[in-house]
Design a protein around this motif. Structure first.
Motif, PDB file in Angstrom:
ATOM      1  N   GLY A  92       0.788  -1.222   0.000  1.00  0.00           N
ATOM      2  CA  GLY A  92       0.000   0.000   0.000  1.00  0.00           C
ATOM      3  C   GLY A  92       0.819   1.271   0.000  1.00  0.00           C
ATOM      4  O   GLY A  92       0.261   2.372  -0.110  1.00  0.00           O
ATOM      5  N   ALA A  93       2.136   1.149   0.133  1.00  0.00           N
ATOM      6  CA  ALA A  93       3.003   2.337   0.136  1.00  0.00           C
ATOM      7  C   ALA A  93       3.063   2.926  -1.267  1.00  0.00           C
ATOM      8  O   ALA A  93       3.374   2.231  -2.225  1.00  0.00           O
ATOM      9  N   ARG A  94       2.790   4.216  -1.384  1.00  0.00           N
ATOM     10  CA  ARG A  94       2.663   4.814  -2.706  1.00  0.00           C
ATOM     11  C   ARG A  94       3.894   5.574  -3.172  1.00  0.00           C
ATOM     12  O   ARG A  94       4.024   5.870  -4.357  1.00  0.00           O
ATOM     13  N   THR A  95       4.777   5.942  -2.268  1.00  0.00           N
ATOM     14  CA  THR A  95       5.880   6.822  -2.643  1.00  0.00           C
ATOM     15  C   THR A  95       7.233   6.206  -2.278  1.00  0.00           C
ATOM     16  O   THR A  95       7.332   5.401  -1.353  1.00  0.00           O
ATOM     17  N   PRO A  96       8.287   6.604  -2.992  1.00  0.00           N
ATOM     18  CA  PRO A  96       9.615   6.021  -2.741  1.00  0.00           C
ATOM     19  C   PRO A  96      10.114   6.220  -1.318  1.00  0.00           C
ATOM     20  O   PRO A  96      10.683   5.299  -0.722  1.00  0.00           O
ATOM     21  N   LYS A  97       9.905   7.414  -0.748  1.00  0.00           N
ATOM     22  CA  LYS A  97      10.421   7.668   0.598  1.00  0.00           C
ATOM     23  C   LYS A  97       9.728   6.794   1.634  1.00  0.00           C
ATOM     24  O   LYS A  97      10.375   6.271   2.545  1.00  0.00           O
ATOM     25  N   VAL A  98       8.418   6.603   1.492  1.00  0.00           N
ATOM     26  CA  VAL A  98       7.691   5.734   2.425  1.00  0.00           C
ATOM     27  C   VAL A  98       8.206   4.305   2.312  1.00  0.00           C
ATOM     28  O   VAL A  98       8.448   3.628   3.319  1.00  0.00           O
ATOM     29  N   ARG A  99       8.403   3.820   1.086  1.00  0.00           N
ATOM     30  CA  ARG A  99       8.919   2.456   0.917  1.00  0.00           C
ATOM     31  C   ARG A  99      10.324   2.327   1.500  1.00  0.00           C
ATOM     32  O   ARG A  99      10.639   1.340   2.169  1.00  0.00           O
ATOM     33  N   ASP A 100      11.172   3.309   1.250  1.00  0.00           N
ATOM     34  CA  ASP A 100      12.544   3.266   1.773  1.00  0.00           C
ATOM     35  C   ASP A 100      12.551   3.238   3.301  1.00  0.00           C
ATOM     36  O   ASP A 100      13.306   2.474   3.915  1.00  0.00           O
ATOM     37  N   TRP A 101      11.742   4.105   3.930  1.00  0.00           N
ATOM     38  CA  TRP A 101      11.716   4.157   5.391  1.00  0.00           C
ATOM     39  C   TRP A 101      11.057   2.913   5.973  1.00  0.00           C
ATOM     40  O   TRP A 101      11.459   2.448   7.045  1.00  0.00           O
ATOM     41  N   LEU A 102      10.060   2.377   5.291  1.00  0.00           N
ATOM     42  CA  LEU A 102       9.427   1.148   5.770  1.00  0.00           C
ATOM     43  C   LEU A 102      10.456   0.017   5.820  1.00  0.00           C
ATOM     44  O   LEU A 102      10.534  -0.721   6.807  1.00  0.00           O
ATOM     45  N   VAL A 103      11.258  -0.108   4.766  1.00  0.00           N
ATOM     46  CA  VAL A 103      12.296  -1.141   4.741  1.00  0.00           C
ATOM     47  C   VAL A 103      13.381  -0.840   5.768  1.00  0.00           C
ATOM     48  O   VAL A 103      13.749  -1.689   6.582  1.00  0.00           O
ATOM     49  N   GLY A 104      13.900   0.386   5.734  1.00  0.00           N
ATOM     50  CA  GLY A 104      15.063   0.718   6.556  1.00  0.00           C
ATOM     51  C   GLY A 104      14.769   0.872   8.030  1.00  0.00           C
ATOM     52  O   GLY A 104      15.579   0.460   8.880  1.00  0.00           O
ATOM     53  N   ASN A 105      13.629   1.453   8.386  1.00  0.00           N
ATOM     54  CA  ASN A 105      13.326   1.745   9.787  1.00  0.00           C
ATOM     55  C   ASN A 105      12.507   0.666  10.477  1.00  0.00           C
ATOM     56  O   ASN A 105      12.493   0.600  11.709  1.00  0.00           O
ATOM     57  N   VAL A 106      11.809  -0.156   9.698  1.00  0.00           N
ATOM     58  CA  VAL A 106      10.864  -1.082  10.309  1.00  0.00           C
ATOM     59  C   VAL A 106      11.158  -2.536   9.937  1.00  0.00           C
ATOM     60  O   VAL A 106      11.428  -3.370  10.801  1.00  0.00           O
ATOM     61  N   VAL A 107      11.117  -2.859   8.645  1.00  0.00           N
ATOM     62  CA  VAL A 107      11.238  -4.262   8.246  1.00  0.00           C
ATOM     63  C   VAL A 107      12.593  -4.837   8.649  1.00  0.00           C
ATOM     64  O   VAL A 107      12.680  -5.991   9.091  1.00  0.00           O
ATOM     65  N   ARG A 108      13.660  -4.078   8.526  1.00  0.00           N
ATOM     66  CA  ARG A 108      14.987  -4.585   8.902  1.00  0.00           C
ATOM     67  C   ARG A 108      15.065  -4.952  10.383  1.00  0.00           C
ATOM     68  O   ARG A 108      15.912  -5.753  10.770  1.00  0.00           O
TER      69      ARG A 108
END
Length: 227
Positions: A92-108
């Protein structure tokens, strides 16, 4: 008498985000595909003041607003998200920054990171697959045991040239990480980069290293050897 609760609620936080919206920042962000106008330094300062508030993070994410979602990723508890919840958030993430932060700040930081990495890397959605490859590049650098590095190079060689831009960037990062971190695969990684020529002509600011894999690999190896 009980102390008054001064913790901001969703309405107060979204109002503060709206007040931080700057048309000049929005114009800059939109050039990078991000539809918000909040300076990231101010966003981080707001997150620091709020502290960890996982339920508020869920409420912020549910608004669908990009600035609210970025804030959510700063005030959440990464380990509190379930595997399917994180998968839905990525899709559901629509923008590059949201996807980057989701991966870097949360999923990792999630206990589900490896399961999601494997699933996302093979996903037909390029945006989701790019997240999987970003996690793979991270593992190549930090926890390579058990990875099939020759198999990753096979896939990169076959698919990176024609991959959509975000996926191509993530695969290229993985290629460079293999070449930098694993000397036994360096020659092949360099050869793949030279044959495919991906990002060879990407404009690079003075003092920065080119993302073109052969240059990136050679420069990082040189720095380590001269350290």
């Amino acid at each position: 008498m009980a102390a008054e609760d001064t913790t901001p609620d969703l309405a107060e936080v979204t109002a503060e985000l709206a007040a931080l919206d700057d048309p000049r920042a929005r114009a800059v962000n939109e050039r990078h595909g991000d539809d918000h106008g909040v300076n990231l330094g101010r966003l981080r300062a707001l997150a620091k003041r709020i502290g960890t508030r996982h339920e508020l993070a869920r409420e912020l994410w549910a608004t669908g607003d990009t600035a609210a979602r970025l804030l959510a990723l700063l005030v959440c508890r990464p380990k509190a998200f379930g595997r399917d919840e994180l998968d839905a958030m990525m899709r559901g993430a629509r923008t590059p920054k949201v996807r980057d932060w989701l991966v870097g700040n949360v999923v990792r930081k999630s206990p589900h990171v490896e399961e999601l990495r494997v699933a996302w890397t093979a996903d037909p959605d390029p945006a989701v697959a790019s997240a999987g490859w970003a996690l793979t590049a991270d593992r190549v650098e930090k926890r390579p045991d058990g990875l099939d590095l020759p198999g990753l190079l096979d896939t990169i060689e076959a698919e990176m040239k024609d991959a959509p831009e975000p996926l191509q960037w993530a695969m290229n990062t993985c290629l460079a990480r293999i070449g930098i971190e694993h000397a036994e695969h360096r020659a092949r990684a360099l050869g793949i980069g030279e044959r495919l020529q991906v990002l060879r002509d990407y404009p690079t600011s003075p003092g920065c290293t080119s993302p073109y894999a052969p240059v990136w690999i050679a420069e990082m190896v040189r720095r380590r050897q001269s350290a």
